[in-house]
Design a protein around this motif. Structure first.
Motif, PDB file in Angstrom:
ATOM      1  N   PHE A  93      18.522  -9.777  -6.048  1.00 58.49           N
ATOM      2  CA  PHE A  93      17.926  -8.830  -5.321  1.00 58.49           C
ATOM      3  C   PHE A  93      18.031  -7.439  -4.945  1.00 58.49           C
ATOM      4  N   SER A  94      16.645  -6.777  -5.379  1.00 56.19           N
ATOM      5  CA  SER A  94      16.498  -5.160  -5.467  1.00 56.19           C
ATOM      6  C   SER A  94      15.483  -4.535  -4.603  1.00 56.19           C
ATOM      7  N   LEU A  95      15.920  -3.663  -3.941  1.00 57.84           N
ATOM      8  CA  LEU A  95      14.277  -3.402  -3.171  1.00 57.84           C
ATOM      9  C   LEU A  95      14.108  -1.945  -4.040  1.00 57.84           C
ATOM     10  N   ALA A  96      12.716  -2.228  -4.078  1.00 54.11           N
ATOM     11  CA  ALA A  96      11.786  -0.680  -4.873  1.00 54.11           C
ATOM     12  C   ALA A  96      10.934  -0.559  -3.821  1.00 54.11           C
ATOM     13  N   TYR A  97      11.883   0.617  -3.289  1.00 57.31           N
ATOM     14  CA  TYR A  97      12.375   1.393  -1.901  1.00 57.31           C
ATOM     15  C   TYR A  97      13.288   2.564  -2.602  1.00 57.31           C
ATOM     16  N   SER A  98      12.503   3.530  -1.512  1.00 59.80           N
ATOM     17  CA  SER A  98      12.912   4.959  -1.805  1.00 59.80           C
ATOM     18  C   SER A  98      14.099   5.844  -0.556  1.00 59.80           C
ATOM     19  N   GLY A  99      13.736   4.869   0.514  1.00 58.80           N
ATOM     20  CA  GLY A  99      14.441   5.627   1.486  1.00 58.80           C
ATOM     21  C   GLY A  99      15.506   4.660   2.701  1.00 58.80           C
ATOM     22  N   ASN A 100      15.645   4.581   3.887  1.00 52.05           N
ATOM     23  CA  ASN A 100      16.436   3.631   4.573  1.00 52.05           C
ATOM     24  C   ASN A 100      16.465   2.146   4.402  1.00 52.05           C
ATOM     25  N   PHE A 101      17.058   1.532   3.741  1.00 52.79           N
ATOM     26  CA  PHE A 101      17.050   0.456   3.816  1.00 52.79           C
ATOM     27  C   PHE A 101      18.477  -0.273   4.600  1.00 52.79           C
ATOM     28  N   TYR A 102      18.286  -1.891   4.166  1.00 51.42           N
ATOM     29  CA  TYR A 102      19.524  -2.949   4.426  1.00 51.42           C
ATOM     30  C   TYR A 102      19.154  -3.640   3.838  1.00 51.42           C
ATOM     31  N   ALA A 103      20.549  -4.567   3.371  1.00 52.37           N
ATOM     32  CA  ALA A 103      20.494  -5.012   2.282  1.00 52.37           C
ATOM     33  C   ALA A 103      21.474  -6.193   2.964  1.00 52.37           C
ATOM     34  N   GLN A 104      21.136  -7.837   3.143  1.00 52.44           N
ATOM     35  CA  GLN A 104      22.492  -8.389   4.213  1.00 52.44           C
ATOM     36  C   GLN A 104      22.650  -9.574   3.474  1.00 52.44           C
ATOM     37  N   GLY A 115      22.632  14.226  -8.052  1.00 51.41           N
ATOM     38  CA  GLY A 115      22.843  13.530  -8.684  1.00 51.41           C
ATOM     39  C   GLY A 115      21.726  11.549  -8.727  1.00 51.41           C
ATOM     40  N   GLY A 116      22.834  10.728  -8.158  1.00 52.59           N
ATOM     41  CA  GLY A 116      22.194   9.591  -8.093  1.00 52.59           C
ATOM     42  C   GLY A 116      22.350   8.623  -6.912  1.00 52.59           C
ATOM     43  N   GLY A 117      21.211   9.935  -6.083  1.00 46.70           N
ATOM     44  CA  GLY A 117      21.308  10.131  -4.744  1.00 46.70           C
ATOM     45  C   GLY A 117      20.143   8.993  -4.229  1.00 46.70           C
ATOM     46  N   ARG A 118      18.909   9.057  -4.921  1.00 44.17           N
ATOM     47  CA  ARG A 118      17.737   8.502  -5.151  1.00 44.17           C
ATOM     48  C   ARG A 118      17.448   7.294  -6.175  1.00 44.17           C
ATOM     49  N   MET A 119      18.195   6.895  -6.755  1.00 42.11           N
ATOM     50  CA  MET A 119      17.451   5.384  -7.530  1.00 42.11           C
ATOM     51  C   MET A 119      17.486   4.389  -7.428  1.00 42.11           C
ATOM     52  N   ASP A 120      16.299   3.943  -7.481  1.00 43.97           N
ATOM     53  CA  ASP A 120      16.130   2.436  -6.866  1.00 43.97           C
ATOM     54  C   ASP A 120      14.211   2.108  -7.860  1.00 43.97           C
ATOM     55  N   LEU A 121      14.616   0.902  -7.821  1.00 42.34           N
ATOM     56  CA  LEU A 121      13.239   0.538  -8.840  1.00 42.34           C
ATOM     57  C   LEU A 121      11.800   1.408  -8.378  1.00 42.34           C
ATOM     58  N   SER A 122      11.546   1.232  -7.152  1.00 42.56           N
ATOM     59  CA  SER A 122      10.466   2.459  -7.338  1.00 42.56           C
ATOM     60  C   SER A 122      10.468   3.772  -8.013  1.00 42.56           C
ATOM     61  N   MET A 123      11.725   4.145  -7.684  1.00 41.75           N
ATOM     62  CA  MET A 123      11.186   5.599  -8.897  1.00 41.75           C
ATOM     63  C   MET A 123      11.219   5.897 -10.347  1.00 41.75           C
ATOM     64  N   THR A 124      11.499   4.275 -10.558  1.00 41.33           N
ATOM     65  CA  THR A 124      10.647   3.695 -12.726  1.00 41.33           C
ATOM     66  C   THR A 124      10.597   3.975 -12.680  1.00 41.33           C
ATOM     67  N   ALA A 125       9.013   4.165 -11.476  1.00 46.99           N
ATOM     68  CA  ALA A 125       7.780   3.907 -11.997  1.00 46.99           C
ATOM     69  C   ALA A 125       7.492   5.058 -12.364  1.00 46.99           C
ATOM     70  N   TYR A 126       7.884   6.450 -11.341  1.00 43.18           N
ATOM     71  CA  TYR A 126       7.628   7.832 -11.814  1.00 43.18           C
ATOM     72  C   TYR A 126       8.624   8.434 -12.529  1.00 43.18           C
ATOM     73  N   SER A 127       9.529   7.900 -13.170  1.00 43.32           N
ATOM     74  CA  SER A 127      10.824   8.715 -13.513  1.00 43.32           C
ATOM     75  C   SER A 127      11.527   8.058 -14.982  1.00 43.32           C
ATOM     76  N   GLU A 162       0.492  -1.299  -0.070  1.00 45.72           N
ATOM     77  CA  GLU A 162       0.314   0.034   0.514  1.00 45.72           C
ATOM     78  C   GLU A 162       0.353   1.067   0.131  1.00 45.72           C
ATOM     79  N   GLY A 163       0.895   2.171  -1.000  1.00 47.21           N
ATOM     80  CA  GLY A 163       1.061   3.402  -0.529  1.00 47.21           C
ATOM     81  C   GLY A 163       2.519   3.407  -1.778  1.00 47.21           C
ATOM     82  N   MET A 164       2.902   2.417  -2.382  1.00 54.19           N
ATOM     83  CA  MET A 164       4.488   2.450  -2.665  1.00 54.19           C
ATOM     84  C   MET A 164       4.447   1.553  -4.035  1.00 54.19           C
ATOM     85  N   PRO A 165       4.907   2.802  -5.129  1.00 55.10           N
ATOM     86  CA  PRO A 165       4.394   2.309  -6.826  1.00 55.10           C
ATOM     87  C   PRO A 165       5.597   1.049  -6.659  1.00 55.10           C
ATOM     88  N   LEU A 166       5.049   0.000  -7.996  1.00 57.02           N
ATOM     89  CA  LEU A 166       5.546  -1.425  -8.410  1.00 57.02           C
ATOM     90  C   LEU A 166       4.826  -1.456  -9.814  1.00 57.02           C
TER      91      LEU A 166
END
Length: 754
Positions: free
Chosen positions: A260-271, A538-550, A129-133
């Motif tokens: 693996f890639s997280l479709a999210y523009s905020g604080n994340f962890y990948a481990q 520059g490229g400080g907020r590039m993730d899969l979710s943002m490609t839905a808008y940009s 909910e509320g997140m683009p995909l």
């Protein structure tokens, strides 16, 4: 696409077919989801015996693992939770591995036990909910929902899996649901975790910093925990929500890769967490989050995209590119032609006026530009970065007729018109801040720190988002731009959210991102024909979710052609070339002071979304002719850029790139980059070769192209030399590219099948 077998002693099995891959898991002991398979396409359910085997007392353990000091549950089903290949790790019932769901109840009880309750295939695919995909073809996707429940509490967890026959990806995310009387505390909730078996894997991540984003970091998978994370409110320049695991011997065009890639523009962890047997748990989720889930509330994690390739890292990238083009982006964004852009920033910085911008448009038109973007400096009293953010009325002195009239004049020249905005920010020296000082993200009774002389508006507050909707709508209706460059130029450093209660403060950063998504979604709906370029210093907020808008990112504030090579190489692991803004800049370069040939700067940018970050008036007549020729050549190539295939031919994922000795051929290769565009039918090939440094040991190493077997007997003619090559020669022997001496040499070849 989703196949279910319920008639087993332990519990049902599930197989999800997605493109060329299958993904399977089972419910073990009718309680716990256990991973079975993720690999090439299957025609039937996998045999659990390939993963589990009996041992004394009818227990089952991993074939590659063993029982250990972890408890063996009372059910007698026979397993040790800390060695089972779990489909989701849950902390507090015997699985003590990192990367698990971590719950704390209101009475202080740490951990939880979540057991299988049931499955469902909803009538329509679900998304967080509320997140683009998924935007396109969503109705053709299928979603499997697996529900787990704490038998002692009223907490449910719904795991979601979405697949499509042609998507070549599995999308996973989790919904937490509290139907009890007391709140539940969520800590850094994962979108998924997954346990993979096997040794000798390679780990590929993307790291860097401002002006050096997404450099490839490839190494052997280390034991223990390897973690990337962002903590300052955005994905960030230094890290990317991406992990790729290659089986032994995997490289660009062969071998097995799971990514693996997280479709999210905020604080994340990948481990990754590799145990003593080098079995590996991969997990991704929301970082710096501690939230209260009250009675009746749900919390949705972002979605994670899982991609399998048996064609190496190139096949992995092709799957990500296909996902973005055909599923995440709308048809309108996908079909946007990627105009040649001329941007005012490095041409004149804040010193913009109507006269100067019109002159820049005329000069840009002469060198092939199709879209002018008026960058920072057009509004209110903005003469530098110390004032006026938030006051989005145009400067009447510099633009006396307004931006609408300016845009009409520019369109009258045959160009489109764009403007820059940074709507999430506010200057302390602004009317907006003086009227609403409490609208910023800050910690009460502390002086907020400034970065670039600005503060951050609190988008977790509905009234702030509503204000920005109204303000941006007014500006955009008056200016009528065809294009909006949406920027964001600082981190969140004092994460206080005054509108939230004390127990909700840990939710603020995530709520900010949800507010950002609401704002961008609203602007897209109100101005559906306006293109939004994503930029964050520059490229400080590039993730899969943002490609839905940009459909286009400003890939990096770094515009030097040499420094851009590893940035564009690494970015292409996830993002298709047409999404990566790449501009020809002036020399000496404004970031590093390097002087490179104009031809090399053009070739570096021409395989991506091409543009200019300079004032053509400062070029010689000969240089303007070179730039115009490359603008026209890019126009000829751009249909292949946005519809064709992109292949990396030389770079850090080659064997020996990071460990080669000076006397070895690998050392010569490590001094160069190369990539290739190919039309879908391989009728046309565009080859881009770059050698930044010429050394005494440099020698020409043949560049081998990628061609499928069906093209090996065909002949290809190179346009500029007239040379004819057989396909087998291009793929298996290669062609020599290093014909010129000196540093900063680039070469472009265009081959057409005869």
């Amino acid at each position: 696409m989703i196949h279910i077998d319920e008639y087993l002693d332990h519990g049902p099995r599930f197989r999800l077919d997605a493109g060329e891959a299958s993904y399977a898991f089972m419910i073990f002991d009718r309680r716990f989801p256990v991973h079975l398979y993720w690999g090439g396409r299957l025609s039937r359910m996998p045999d659990p015996g390939a993963i589990l085997r009996p041992c004394p007392r009818d227990y089952a353990v991993l074939r590659q693992g063993s029982s250990d000091f972890s408890p063996w549950p009372e059910s007698g089903a026979g397993y040790t939770p800390s060695t089972m290949p779990m489909e989701l790790g849950v902390w507090g019932w015997g699985d003590d591995r990192p990367g698990s769901v971590h719950i704390r109840y209101a009475d202080g009880t740490p951990g939880t036990e979540l057991v299988y309750e049931g499955w469902e295939i909803p009538g329509s695919p679900l998304q967080p909910e509320g997140m683009p995909l998924i935007h396109e073809q969503a109705a053709e996707c299928e979603t499997l929902r697996i529900t787990l429940k704490d038998p002692a509490r009223s907490l449910r967890l719904h795991m979601h899996y979405t697949v499509h026959e042609r998507m070549n990806a599995v999308i996973r995310w989790i919904r937490f649901e509290n139907s009890g009387d007391d709140p539940v505390i969520l800590n850094n909730p994962p979108a998924f975790s997954l346990d993979l078996q096997g040794t000798g894997k390679s780990l590929v991540r993307l790291q860097g910093g401002w002006a050096s984003e997404r450099h490839v970091d490839a190494r052997a998978l280390p034991p223990g925990i390897s973690r990337q994370e962002s903590r300052a409110g955005a994905v960030g320049h230094g890290q990317t929500p991406f992990i790729a695991l290659g089986d032994p011997g995997a490289h660009e065009f062969s071998g097995t890769v799971r990514a693996f890639s997280l479709a999210y523009s905020g604080n994340f962890y990948a481990q990754t967490a590799a145990d003593e047997h080098m079995n590996c748990r991969v997990s991704m989720g929301v970082n710096q989050y501690r939230g209260n889930l009250a009675t009746g509330e749900t919390f949705d994690t972002p979605a994670a995209v899982l991609v399998y390739s048996n064609r190496g890292f190139s096949g992995m990238s092709g799957n990500f590119h296909h996902l973005i083009r055909d599923f995440i982006q709308s048809k309108e964004l996908r079909e946007w032609p990627r105009h040649v852009i001329i941007n005012s920033w490095e041409a004149m910085y804040f010193d913009v006026t109507e006269k100067k911008i019109l002159n820049l448009a005329r000069k840009g038109k002469e060198v092939g530009a199709e879209l002018l973007v008026l960058d920072d400096g057009w509004f209110s009293a903005r003469r530098n970065d110390q004032t006026s953010l938030g006051d989005w009325d145009y400067n009447h002195r510099r633009f006396p007729r307004g931006l609408g009239a300016l845009g009409d004049d520019i369109r009258g020249m045959g160009l489109k018109f764009g403007i820059w905005m940074e709507p999430e920010m506010v200057s302390p020296d602004s009317r907006l801040y003086r009227e609403h000082p409490r609208w910023i993200i800050s910690i009460p009774e502390r002086t907020p720190s400034l970065a670039r002389h600005q503060l951050i508006l609190d988008l977790s507050r509905d009234e702030v988002v509503d204000y920005l909707k109204q303000t941006m709508t007014k500006v955009l209706k008056e200016a009528r731009p065809d294009y909006l460059k949406w920027d964001m130029n600082r981190n969140i450093t004092e994460p206080g959210f005054p509108a939230l209660s004390g127990e909700r403060q840990g939710e603020g950063m995530h709520r900010y991102i949800l507010g950002l998504y609401r704002l961008i979604r609203y602007i897209r709906q109100e101005f559906p024909h306006m293109i939004i370029e994503g930029c964050a210093g520059g490229g400080g907020r590039m993730d899969l979710s943002m490609t839905a808008y940009s459909p286009r990112f400003w890939t990096s504030d770094q515009t030097d052609a040499v420094e851009r090579l590893p940035i564009q190489y690494g970015s292409s692991l996830i993002f298709p070339p047409e999404t990566l803004g790449a501009h020809v800049s002036a020399v000496p370069n404004h970031q590093v002071g390097r002087i490179t040939p104009l031809e090399s700067r053009c070739i570096t940018a021409a395989a991506f979304s091409f543009g200019c970050e300079l004032n053509p008036a400062g070029l010689s007549a000969g240089e303007r002719q070179i730039l115009k020729a490359w603008s026209l050549r890019y126009r000829e190539l751009r249909d292949m850029i946005r519809r064709g295939n992109f292949y990396r031919l030389r770079g850090p994922l080659e064997p020996g790139w990071q460990t080669s000795l000076p006397e070895s051929p690998e050392f010569a290769r490590s001094r160069s980059y190369a990539w290739m565009l190919a039309s879908r039918d391989f009728q046309t090939l565009g080859v881009f070769f770059h050698r930044p440094v010429k050394t005494g040991l440099s020698r020409s190493i043949p560049l081998r192209l990628y061609l499928p077997d069906s093209c090996l007997q065909d002949s290809y003619r190179e346009k500029f030399s007239g040379n004819v090559y057989e396909g087998a020669t291009l793929r298996d022997s290669g062609i020599h590219c290093e014909e010129a001496d000196g540093d900063y040499m680039s070469r472009f070849m265009l081959l057409t099948r005869e």
